[in-house]
Design a protein around this motif. Structure first.
Motif, mmCIF file in Angstrom:
data_model
loop_
_atom_site.group_PDB
_atom_site.id
_atom_site.type_symbol
_atom_site.label_atom_id
_atom_site.label_comp_id
_atom_site.label_asym_id
_atom_site.label_seq_id
_atom_site.Cartn_x
_atom_site.Cartn_y
_atom_site.Cartn_z
ATOM 1 N N ARG A 30 29.086 -4.682 -40.877
ATOM 2 C CA ARG A 30 29.591 -3.325 -40.632
ATOM 3 C C ARG A 30 30.173 -3.190 -39.231
ATOM 4 O O ARG A 30 31.201 -2.511 -39.041
ATOM 5 C CB ARG A 30 28.461 -2.316 -40.846
ATOM 6 C CG ARG A 30 28.083 -2.146 -42.310
ATOM 7 C CD ARG A 30 26.970 -1.114 -42.485
ATOM 8 N NE ARG A 30 26.681 -0.912 -43.907
ATOM 9 C CZ ARG A 30 25.685 -0.157 -44.360
ATOM 10 N NH1 ARG A 30 24.891 0.487 -43.498
ATOM 11 N NH2 ARG A 30 25.484 -0.018 -45.651
ATOM 12 N N LEU A 31 29.554 -3.827 -38.273
ATOM 13 C CA LEU A 31 30.088 -3.788 -36.922
ATOM 14 C C LEU A 31 31.451 -4.469 -36.859
ATOM 15 O O LEU A 31 32.394 -3.955 -36.236
ATOM 16 C CB LEU A 31 29.114 -4.469 -35.958
ATOM 17 C CG LEU A 31 29.524 -4.503 -34.483
ATOM 18 C CD1 LEU A 31 29.696 -3.085 -33.942
ATOM 19 C CD2 LEU A 31 28.490 -5.267 -33.662
ATOM 20 N N ALA A 85 33.582 -4.835 -39.357
ATOM 21 C CA ALA A 85 34.545 -4.014 -40.085
ATOM 22 C C ALA A 85 35.014 -2.839 -39.236
ATOM 23 O O ALA A 85 36.187 -2.443 -39.290
ATOM 24 C CB ALA A 85 33.920 -3.510 -41.384
ATOM 25 N N ARG A 86 34.109 -2.286 -38.442
ATOM 26 C CA ARG A 86 34.469 -1.164 -37.577
ATOM 27 C C ARG A 86 35.470 -1.610 -36.513
ATOM 28 O O ARG A 86 36.431 -0.898 -36.200
ATOM 29 C CB ARG A 86 33.211 -0.603 -36.922
ATOM 30 C CG ARG A 86 33.421 0.671 -36.131
ATOM 31 C CD ARG A 86 32.090 1.232 -35.661
ATOM 32 N NE ARG A 86 31.203 1.522 -36.789
ATOM 33 C CZ ARG A 86 29.943 1.914 -36.647
ATOM 34 N NH1 ARG A 86 29.425 2.033 -35.414
ATOM 35 N NH2 ARG A 86 29.195 2.157 -37.709
ATOM 36 N N VAL A 87 35.250 -2.801 -35.967
ATOM 37 C CA VAL A 87 36.165 -3.331 -34.953
ATOM 38 C C VAL A 87 37.505 -3.732 -35.581
ATOM 39 O O VAL A 87 38.555 -3.629 -34.939
ATOM 40 C CB VAL A 87 35.519 -4.533 -34.239
ATOM 41 C CG1 VAL A 87 36.498 -5.207 -33.280
ATOM 42 C CG2 VAL A 87 34.269 -4.098 -33.492
ATOM 43 N N SER A 88 37.477 -4.163 -36.841
ATOM 44 C CA SER A 88 38.675 -4.683 -37.508
ATOM 45 C C SER A 88 39.833 -3.689 -37.490
ATOM 46 O O SER A 88 40.992 -4.076 -37.310
ATOM 47 C CB SER A 88 38.340 -5.058 -38.952
ATOM 48 O OG SER A 88 39.490 -5.531 -39.631
ATOM 49 N N ARG A 125 40.676 -1.715 -35.328
ATOM 50 C CA ARG A 125 41.233 -1.515 -33.988
ATOM 51 C C ARG A 125 41.895 -2.777 -33.434
ATOM 52 O O ARG A 125 42.343 -2.780 -32.284
ATOM 53 C CB ARG A 125 40.117 -1.077 -33.031
ATOM 54 C CG ARG A 125 39.332 0.138 -33.517
ATOM 55 C CD ARG A 125 38.142 0.405 -32.623
ATOM 56 N NE ARG A 125 37.293 1.465 -33.158
ATOM 57 C CZ ARG A 125 36.139 1.828 -32.642
ATOM 58 N NH1 ARG A 125 35.682 1.212 -31.558
ATOM 59 N NH2 ARG A 125 35.425 2.799 -33.182
#
Length: 246
Positions: free
Chosen positions: A212-213, A215-218, A220
């Motif tokens: 999840r971390l 995917a969150r960065v992906s 951006r």
């Protein structure tokens, strides 16, 4: 001290590998097995490293299956079917290979993934049936032997001009199918320890958090940046595994 047959050092090593490799998967859509298996194989027997990675990939894929089915390209189902057929042969070869040889082959496979991600992009059109079939068969053999369906799959999708959501969903659907085939083959061959499944279940929260971390960065990160990042990580993992053998 042993917990379910594993030492505390092995457990700590596996958790660290799980968090880092799951982050890369969330960021790029691939890389978890390519990163995790060579690292785990330094602390566990290669067969157990492969099966533990398969169990984690299946559990994580199951949490995302609806979006994977919705967004994946149709070719992913064809490749996935061929992976299922070819995986048992690869796993059987691994089961009769000595540990040092298996570790060397696994490291070289990780190195090939590093080279594949550096290849230039092609058009968005789907490759021919022969290419698609070869990707499926080779991916299945590598799933069984090294727990790494990615090396042929990554350039097949990431090397084309497709939407990132399609690329990630297609690869992750294949990896989920491959993980299922790997575990089923191990059960059939009688080499699957139930302790590995319990170990994987205990590691699942760490995998989900890392994914999840990532995917969150992906969202951006630009395409060139994530390709360079993954290439560096894959190259580092392969180099570390090769250095351990020298």
């Amino acid at each position: 001290m042993l917990i379910a047959g594993f030492t505390l050092a092995q457990i700590a090593f596996a958790l660290a590998a799980a968090l880092g490799s799951a982050f890369v998967r969330g960021l790029t859509g691939f890389g978890m097995a390519i990163l995790m298996v060579p690292v785990l194989a330094l602390a566990l027997p290669p067969v157990e490293a492969v099966l533990l990675t398969n169990a984690l990939a299946l559990m994580l894929g199951a949490t995302e299956i609806r979006s994977l089915v919705r967004d994946a390209e149709r070719s992913a189902w064809v490749i996935g079917a061929l992976v299922v057929l070819a995986t048992p042969l690869g796993l059987y070869v691994l089961s009769i290979t000595d540990r040092n040889t298996a570790r060397a082959v696994i490291a070289l496979i990780a190195l090939s993934a590093f080279a594949a991600i550096l290849l230039p992009k092609r058009g968005a059109g789907m490759p021919g049936r022969l290419t698609t079939g070869a990707v499926g068969v080779v991916s299945g053999l590598l799933t069984g032997y090294a727990g790494m369906p990615g090396p042929p799959v990554v350039p097949y999708y990431a090397g084309r001009d497709l939407p990132r959501a399609t690329i990630k969903a297609s690869m992750q659907l294949i990896f989920t199918i491959a993980a299922s085939a790997g575990l089923a083959s191990a059960l059939w061959l009688g080499i699957l320890r139930w302790e590995l499944l319990l170990f994987a279940l205990a590691m699942l929260p760490m995998i989900i958090a890392g994914n999840r971390l990532g995917a969150r960065v992906s969202g951006r990160v630009s395409d060139p940046v994530w390709r360079v990042f993954v290439a560096l990580v894959l190259g580092g993992a392969a180099a570390a595994a090769l250095a351990r053998l020298v």
